[in-house]
Design a protein around this motif. Structure first.
Motif, mmCIF file in Angstrom:
data_model
loop_
_atom_site.group_PDB
_atom_site.id
_atom_site.type_symbol
_atom_site.label_atom_id
_atom_site.label_comp_id
_atom_site.label_asym_id
_atom_site.label_seq_id
_atom_site.Cartn_x
_atom_site.Cartn_y
_atom_site.Cartn_z
ATOM 1 N N ASP B 131 42.285 85.092 45.488
ATOM 2 C CA ASP B 131 41.608 84.490 46.640
ATOM 3 C C ASP B 131 40.319 83.790 46.217
ATOM 4 O O ASP B 131 40.013 82.685 46.674
ATOM 5 C CB ASP B 131 41.275 85.567 47.674
ATOM 6 N N ALA B 132 39.554 84.458 45.349
ATOM 7 C CA ALA B 132 38.273 83.895 44.914
ATOM 8 C C ALA B 132 38.478 82.661 44.035
ATOM 9 O O ALA B 132 37.669 81.729 44.072
ATOM 10 C CB ALA B 132 37.457 84.950 44.173
ATOM 11 N N GLN B 134 40.888 80.489 44.385
ATOM 12 C CA GLN B 134 41.178 79.355 45.265
ATOM 13 C C GLN B 134 39.882 78.799 45.855
ATOM 14 O O GLN B 134 39.657 77.587 45.880
ATOM 15 C CB GLN B 134 42.159 79.716 46.381
ATOM 16 N N ALA B 135 39.007 79.670 46.314
ATOM 17 C CA ALA B 135 37.735 79.202 46.872
ATOM 18 C C ALA B 135 36.921 78.464 45.808
ATOM 19 O O ALA B 135 36.322 77.417 46.075
ATOM 20 C CB ALA B 135 36.938 80.384 47.427
ATOM 21 N N PHE B 138 37.571 74.732 45.267
ATOM 22 C CA PHE B 138 36.926 73.792 46.183
ATOM 23 C C PHE B 138 35.407 73.742 45.970
ATOM 24 O O PHE B 138 34.779 72.727 46.241
ATOM 25 C CB PHE B 138 37.305 74.137 47.623
ATOM 26 N N GLU B 139 34.861 74.836 45.467
ATOM 27 C CA GLU B 139 33.442 74.831 45.128
ATOM 28 C C GLU B 139 33.196 73.870 43.950
ATOM 29 O O GLU B 139 32.211 73.119 43.962
ATOM 30 C CB GLU B 139 33.017 76.264 44.766
ATOM 31 N N THR B 142 32.863 70.223 44.874
ATOM 32 C CA THR B 142 31.798 69.790 45.790
ATOM 33 C C THR B 142 30.417 70.165 45.268
ATOM 34 O O THR B 142 29.673 70.894 45.937
ATOM 35 C CB THR B 142 32.008 70.408 47.187
ATOM 36 N N PRO B 143 30.035 69.659 44.072
ATOM 37 C CA PRO B 143 28.706 69.977 43.541
ATOM 38 C C PRO B 143 27.614 69.376 44.427
ATOM 39 O O PRO B 143 27.817 68.326 45.038
ATOM 40 C CB PRO B 143 28.717 69.314 42.163
ATOM 41 N N ALA B 144 26.495 70.072 44.493
ATOM 42 C CA ALA B 144 25.391 69.598 45.338
ATOM 43 C C ALA B 144 24.527 68.578 44.610
ATOM 44 O O ALA B 144 23.609 68.020 45.198
ATOM 45 C CB ALA B 144 24.540 70.780 45.782
ATOM 46 N N GLN B 153 34.308 63.481 46.273
ATOM 47 C CA GLN B 153 34.400 64.924 46.529
ATOM 48 C C GLN B 153 35.374 65.204 47.676
ATOM 49 O O GLN B 153 36.255 66.066 47.575
ATOM 50 C CB GLN B 153 33.024 65.495 46.894
ATOM 51 N N ALA B 154 35.184 64.476 48.775
ATOM 52 C CA ALA B 154 36.022 64.712 49.952
ATOM 53 C C ALA B 154 37.488 64.392 49.655
ATOM 54 O O ALA B 154 38.394 65.150 50.036
ATOM 55 C CB ALA B 154 35.514 63.874 51.127
ATOM 56 N N CYS B 157 39.051 67.129 47.481
ATOM 57 C CA CYS B 157 39.350 68.329 48.287
ATOM 58 C C CYS B 157 40.588 68.105 49.142
ATOM 59 O O CYS B 157 41.442 69.001 49.268
ATOM 60 C CB CYS B 157 38.166 68.681 49.191
ATOM 61 N N ALA B 161 43.814 70.407 48.670
ATOM 62 C CA ALA B 161 44.142 71.320 49.768
ATOM 63 C C ALA B 161 45.554 71.073 50.279
ATOM 64 O O ALA B 161 46.304 72.022 50.532
ATOM 65 C CB ALA B 161 43.122 71.160 50.905
#
Lengths: 311, 311
Positions: B131-132, B134-135, B138-139, B142-144, B153-154, B157, B161
């Motif tokens: 689970d982690a 998969q999260a 997506f992290e 999407t770097p800040a 980025q979008a 994703c 997804a």
């Protein structure tokens, strides 16, 4: 969710109309259910879509979508982005319940008054449905139709991914697993809950805020609101786990105590935990005051609801 | 991955240097491993980070990252975006293996020559680690820090997804679950694999392409390449499942036949499946030709490698 909360406006403007929180909430819940029904498990092959819809629809308090929508309203965020964000965070919550209920985790057979997903559909399909719900969350956040600007899409994915992953919800669950039978002190208990439950509640508010451009002070004030509300939610959860029965709670009560898991009640006693929940409520309300936003009535009412809820 | 493939350039320019695919691949693999090691499971609480790193590091052919990087190179995509995309798609692949190996799914105890994650860390932690991961995928996307433009980025994703979820990989696994003991015809078998395995391979190419702005004809040609390569990968997988031993394969061979699962070999015979893999290779190479891109040598070599691999 039956409590009738009529809030007076937070502003001093004498002509502002009274805020009917229950009407607001009913409207948001209806919109959320419609959106979830439209988006979840449609055209999925085999029984996967049915398992996904079973896990998500017709159940749940929808606290996280309500927080997203209330925060977005407070900052006048883009409504389309807010609804997608609200549904996405609910899907992450729903998938975590599906996996958490599985035999290798909490082995729970009852959730929201219904058989859990693995009881209804089998373990393999429950596992897959949870996995697919997490993916769907990020799919909802990234529509190809440009109704949501790419910068907001990317920000929403970033906030949700961080909150769901190893530094957030999944990490908190790992601490929870490792803590069974151990006496956690308050600091350790707080860290576990701040990740396991708090991260997603805080992300809900942050995602609502991300639907608009806001100043850092506003962002920080709403972040403090979310943190206090997240802890309060868990404290009340622990209280309800002790005092409520299965019919009211919609799940098996007393499991944490039976599993020798530490809770705020085992740490502070029942009265101590109740008092603490009220302290946290005041902190949340103070943070809303500090934000200087003109309309935080829905956020304020949600904080009251979290603390006064009976299930 | 030991095959020595030296490709002559796809262009007719007489002065173009010969392309050393193995040198290119080693360099990309090294960069990918370094990035994964930097990004996966760092600072995760309890044993979660260890389980995540165990699932991802020091194993795997990294075909998906290589496809992302090769496609990005062909379209001159942003290198930072491509490396994040390559690692993200590998995390989705890795998490799917962790969950797929669990007792409620394939119940496999050996993967890449090592005990599977649930054997090593327990089922609950394997579930959470998946689970982690998969999260985290997506992290990573999407770097800040704005090194990757929000629009890319979008898009990344969105592509990932869709490929991971109910209309992609998870959906294919659901069909696979439902098909045990059933005689699927070729069309049904194709649909299952196009979702279960093909979706993520196709997404790899699409994500590499998304790292640049390309014309629709180029996008379509590379999409045809990816589709043919995805099917070829599965056909070869089915062949290897029959002819290879566990030491070469790094996992338990013959499981599909033992579980009465339909495969391309059970459908076409061993020779038929091998011929079909070569037809698909030619389709993939033709699509690269059609793209009119100046340098598709890495993509071409990867297609050859997929068809000629021994594990």
């Amino acid at each position: 969710m039956e409590s009738q909360i009529l809030m007076t406006p937070n502003t001093s403007a004498p002509s502002a109309p009274q805020f009917d929180f229950n009407a607001w909430m009913q409207e948001q819940l209806q919109r959320t259910e419609q959106s979830l029904s439209l988006w979840v498990g449609v055209n999925a092959p085999a029984d996967l879509g049915e398992a996904m819809r079973y896990a998500v629809l017709d159940g749940g308090k929808r606290l996280r979508p309500l927080l997203v929508l209330a925060a977005a309203q407070a900052v006048q965020g883009l409504p389309d982005a807010a609804m997608r964000a609200g549904c996405a965070v609910e899907l992450i919550h729903a998938y975590s319940l599906v996996h958490d209920d599985m035999p290798c985790m909490d082995n729970d057979v009852l959730r929201r008054g219904k058989p859990t997903v693995h009881v209804q559909f089998g373990e393999a399909r429950a596992l897959l449905a949870g996995d697919a719900l997490q993916a769907l969350a990020f799919e909802l956040l990234t529509p190809a139709d440009d109704m949501v600007p790419p910068a907001i899409q990317a920000k929403l994915c970033r906030v949700l991914a961080q909150a769901a992953g190893a530094q957030g919800m999944a990490g908190g669950q790992a601490i929870d697993l490792a803590s069974v039978g151990k006496a956690l002190d308050e600091q350790q208990l707080r860290r576990m809950h701040s990740l396991k439950t708090g991260a997603l509640l805080e992300a809900s508010v942050a995602m609502g805020v991300a639907c608009a451009a806001v100043t850092p002070p506003v962002q920080q004030a709403l972040s403090r609101y979310a943190t206090a509300l997240g802890v309060a939610f868990q404290v009340v959860d622990d209280v309800l786990d002790v005092i409520a029965d299965a019919a009211t709670l919609g799940k098996t009560p007393g499991k944490d105590a039976a599993n020798d898991k530490p809770t705020f009640v085992s740490l502070m006693g029942l009265d101590g935990a109740r008092s603490y929940a009220n302290v946290l409520l005041q902190q949340a309300l103070q943070a809303l005051d500090d934000s200087d936003l003109p309309d935080v009535r829905a956020l304020s009412a949600l904080a009251h609801m979290v603390v006064s809820r009976s299930h």
